[in-house]
Design a protein around this motif. Structure first.
Motif, short mmCIF file in Angstrom:
data_model
loop_
_atom_site.label_atom_id
_atom_site.label_comp_id
_atom_site.label_asym_id
_atom_site.label_seq_id
_atom_site.Cartn_x
_atom_site.Cartn_y
_atom_site.Cartn_z
N HIS A 142 -7.21 -2.75 2.21
CA HIS A 142 -6.83 -1.46 2.83
C HIS A 142 -5.30 -1.18 2.44
CE1 HIS A 142 -10.46 -0.62 4.88
NE2 HIS A 142 -10.40 -1.88 5.39
N SER A 143 -4.82 -0.08 1.87
CA SER A 143 -3.32 0.25 2.01
C SER A 143 -2.81 0.93 3.21
CB SER A 143 -3.48 1.42 0.90
OG SER A 143 -4.03 1.23 -0.45
N LEU A 144 -1.87 0.57 3.49
CA LEU A 144 -1.11 1.21 4.64
C LEU A 144 0.28 1.92 4.31
CD1 LEU A 144 -1.68 -1.85 7.24
CD2 LEU A 144 -2.80 0.35 7.21
N TYR A 145 0.69 2.96 4.53
CA TYR A 145 1.95 3.52 4.10
C TYR A 145 2.60 3.76 5.49
CZ TYR A 145 5.77 5.69 2.26
OH TYR A 145 6.76 6.04 1.64
N SER A 146 3.73 3.42 5.72
CA SER A 146 4.50 4.20 6.90
C SER A 146 6.01 4.52 6.32
CB SER A 146 4.59 2.99 8.08
OG SER A 146 5.45 1.90 7.63
N PHE A 147 6.59 5.39 7.15
CA PHE A 147 7.94 5.88 6.84
C PHE A 147 9.02 4.54 6.68
CE2 PHE A 147 6.87 10.27 8.38
CZ PHE A 147 6.93 10.69 7.06
#
Lengths: 81, 603
Positions: free
Chosen positions: B572-577
């Motif tokens: 799974h991809s996770l993107y956070s600031f």
């Protein structure tokens, strides 16, 4: 935007894209020219459930209220850009 | 920091309310959770920016999958197999097992709430066949989808709303939630909201908060989603430091009305309609010589995008292709496709019995979202733990990523998702509240910042800034265009990387947004500015995740990486600031049965 238009604007945010497009297009172009009576009918239409409004505006059903059906026809026939 | 902060006059008037649970969003997921909680005698506030029965759940026409075996043999394990396979093996198998096992119960519950499911002659619930459903692990077509005629979503939403009124759920209709509130220890403790009618700000303190704000289809120029679908909960989560998961997976439907977005059902091609390019050729002959116009959705979508990109589109801007069905004759069209005909006449002034329909792939469903486990708890990576719950915060429905849809959602599984996981989140909240009986102290400093944010567009008219003033409508239009061109169905490295740059530029320009309506009464311009902030956050996560994933899986299809790569990318991809991109493993171990190992996805 006139006060009436801002008041209508949020009531035209609906659960279905088709209603968003038809109602907002109508508010943009015609709402400021509605008579008091037509404005009351428009507000009545906006109080209908989405599915009912969808069927009326997409021609799947016809309102028995003549004033409502006249306004529905006006909404349906307001041209898009 | 002082324990009793001084209040300035503006804050002194801010109302503070306390509830056991705050639910943001009043579609099927939010209302299912609210009902369960209200019936457990908890105090529940539901905040919805539109009147609850105007939520997008109302537009779900298809139905809801459950292995009831009323029409053909069926069982939940076959449903689970289809869902795992449909997800292109990116779905979490524990959550999928839970959902498929819970499905029959979810249907019976709805029936008790008053949903009028269509019936068979023997009185049992009717079930229709839908794409992607099989008997016996990939065998014959199954019949698994329960429906209330063609208005299932409408029936579910209205029944749940009525039940909530009976159970005395507290509704804040036409309130907009700005951002989440936190305690010093990182617990999520409610949100700051404002009344769209008069701009009045309110602090809602809650021991638990559930985000149920739906999808983000408004990211794209051409979408089937209503205007309200601006990813508000996803934006709030991002600003609270929570990553978004698998955002590169966005489901497109190949035939939306060009420039408008609404769906032209596959049924049109099933009846013999076909796609034509600007040179008058049947374009699908080139891409799927056998199946032609009945090839799978992603194949047809990509074919249309390639034709347009290579200059073979139709119309003055060569920006769409045509769906031709006039050869079927007026009688057949009126009899079998009356709804489509009416839609085309109303929105295009075109009668498909006389002229072809301009079409373009339309954004339909957000598979990604706020990462949760199967109890609806929002989970984030902490050190070596990929899924540590955020205390007090839950998410359910299209805004969440459980993940049961993985790379691609099956028809009939979205209504099931919102009901099963709305209920599961409520169950966990009830348990959590038994251990956490009292309100925790808010981080007052953080609350002040959020209240300031809620006021930020109150007085921006005629600013004296020397920088170029941006309008909400202008930036939104550009964002939707950029996302369509750079993160639509046609993806490669070059296009995606350009998209990353363009989205980042738009985000920077967001700070120059001024609105020309500083009134407090029905200030919809202010709401639209907050919605655009949310869309921008979702766009950043989406384009970065898509640019990084170098494979084709489910709805994420790369021209330059046409194959699925389980070795490198079954994660799974996770993107956070704060941290940019990160990844976590797929949960391949179900609750009680054996795993379904990845296989080529052939239908």
């Amino acid at each position: 935007m006139t006060a009436e238009q801002t008041n209508y604007r949020w009531q035209c945010r609906r659960g279905m894209l088709e209603l968003d497009l038809l109602l907002n297009n109508f508010v943009d172009k015609k709402a400021s020219a509605l008579s008091m009576e037509q404005a009351a009918v428009f507000e009545m239409l906006l109080s209908y459930p989405d599915q009912t409004l969808f069927d009326l505006l997409l021609g799947n059903s016809v309102s028995s209220d003549r004033r409502a059906s006249a306004l529905i026809e006006q909404i349906r026939s307001t041209p898009f850009d | 920091m002082s324990a009793t902060p001084e209040q300035n006059p503006a804050e002194a008037s801010i109302e503070r309310r306390q509830f056991d649970t705050l639910i943001i969003g009043a579609g099927g997921g939010g209302l299912r959770a609210a009902l369960k909680l209200a019936e457990a005698d908890l105090s529940v506030a539901v905040v919805s920016k539109v009147f609850p029965t105007r939520s997008h759940t109302v537009a779900a026409q298809g139905g809801m999958n459950a292995a009831l075996a009323n029409v053909l043999p069926d069982n939940w394990h076959w449903h689970m197999f289809d869902t795992v396979k449909g997800s292109d093996y990116l779905g979490d198998q524990d959550a999928i097992e839970y959902m498929c096992r819970s499905a029959p119960k979810a249907v019976y519950e709805l029936e008790h709430f008053g949903v009028p499911f269509s019936r068979l002659d023997n009185g049992k619930i009717y079930q229709r066949a839908f794409g992607g459903q099989s008997q016996d692990f990939g065998g014959d077509q199954a019949a698994r989808t329960c429906a209330a005629a063609d208005r299932t979503g409408h029936a579910i939403l209205h029944s749940l709303y009525q039940q909530n009124i009976r159970a005395k759920t507290h509704f804040f209709d036409e309130y907009f939630a700005v951002d989440l509130l936190k305690g010093q220890d990182g617990h999520v403790l409610g949100a700051v909201v404002f009344d769209i009618h008069d701009g009045q700000i309110m602090v809602i303190e809650a021991k638990t908060t559930l985000l149920a704000t739906g999808g983000a289809g408004q990211l794209f120029k051409t979408t089937t989603n209503a205007l309200i679908n601006t990813g508000d909960g996803m934006g709030m989560a991002m600003r609270a430091g929570i990553p978004l998961q698998d955002m590169e997976f966005f489901q497109f439907h190949p035939t939306g009305i060009a420039g408008r977005g609404m769906l032209i059902t596959e049924g049109v091609r099933g009846e013999g309609g076909y796609l034509v390019n600007g040179q008058g050729e049947r374009l699908m002959e080139r891409y799927a010589p056998k199946a032609k116009d009945l090839a799978s959705r992603d194949v047809v979508s990509r074919a249309i995008a390639i034709e347009i990109r290579e200059g073979r589109g139709c119309g003055p801007n060569k920006d769409h292709v045509l769906l031709k069905l006039d050869h079927l004759g007026e009688e057949v069209i009126q009899k079998r496709l009356p709804g489509i005909r009416q839609t085309c006449i109303t929105f295009l002034g075109i009668d498909p019995a006389e002229a072809p329909i301009p079409v373009f792939p339309t954004a339909h469903y957000t598979m990604g979202g706020i990462p949760t486990n199967r109890f609806g708890q929002v989970v984030v990576p902490v050190k070596d733990t990929p899924e540590e719950p955020v205390a007090g915060l839950y998410a359910a429905g299209e805004c969440a990523c459980v993940s049961v849809h993985g790379g691609n959602r099956l028809g009939g599984n979205s209504l099931l998702d919102i009901l099963v996981f709305g209920r599961a989140a409520a169950n966990h909240i009830i348990e959590y509240l038994q251990e956490n009986k009292y309100h925790r102290a808010l981080d007052e400093e953080q609350m002040k910042l959020v209240v300031e944010k809620a006021q930020q567009y109150n007085n921006t008219a005629g600013g004296s800034s020397s920088e170029k003033i941006e309008t909400v409508a202008g930036l939104r239009k550009e964002l939707k265009q950029v996302m369509e061109e750079h993160c639509g169905v046609f993806r490669n490295k070059e296009i995606l990387e350009q998209g990353v740059v363009r989205v980042e530029q738009l985000v920077l320009r967001m700070k120059n947004v001024k609105i020309d309506d500083s009134s407090f009464t029905f200030n919809t311009a202010k709401v639209e500015a907050f919605e655009l902030e949310n869309l921008m956050a979702v766009a950043v996560a989406t384009i970065h995740s898509a640019a990084a994933r170098e494979e084709s899986r489910g709805a994420h299809s790369r021209i330059d990486f046409p194959d699925r790569d389980d070795k490198a990318w079954m994660r799974h991809s996770l993107y956070s600031f704060d941290n940019g991109l990160d990844y976590k493993p797929v949960r391949t171990k179900p609750m009680s049965v054996a795993s379904f190992p990845p296989k080529p996805r052939v239908y």
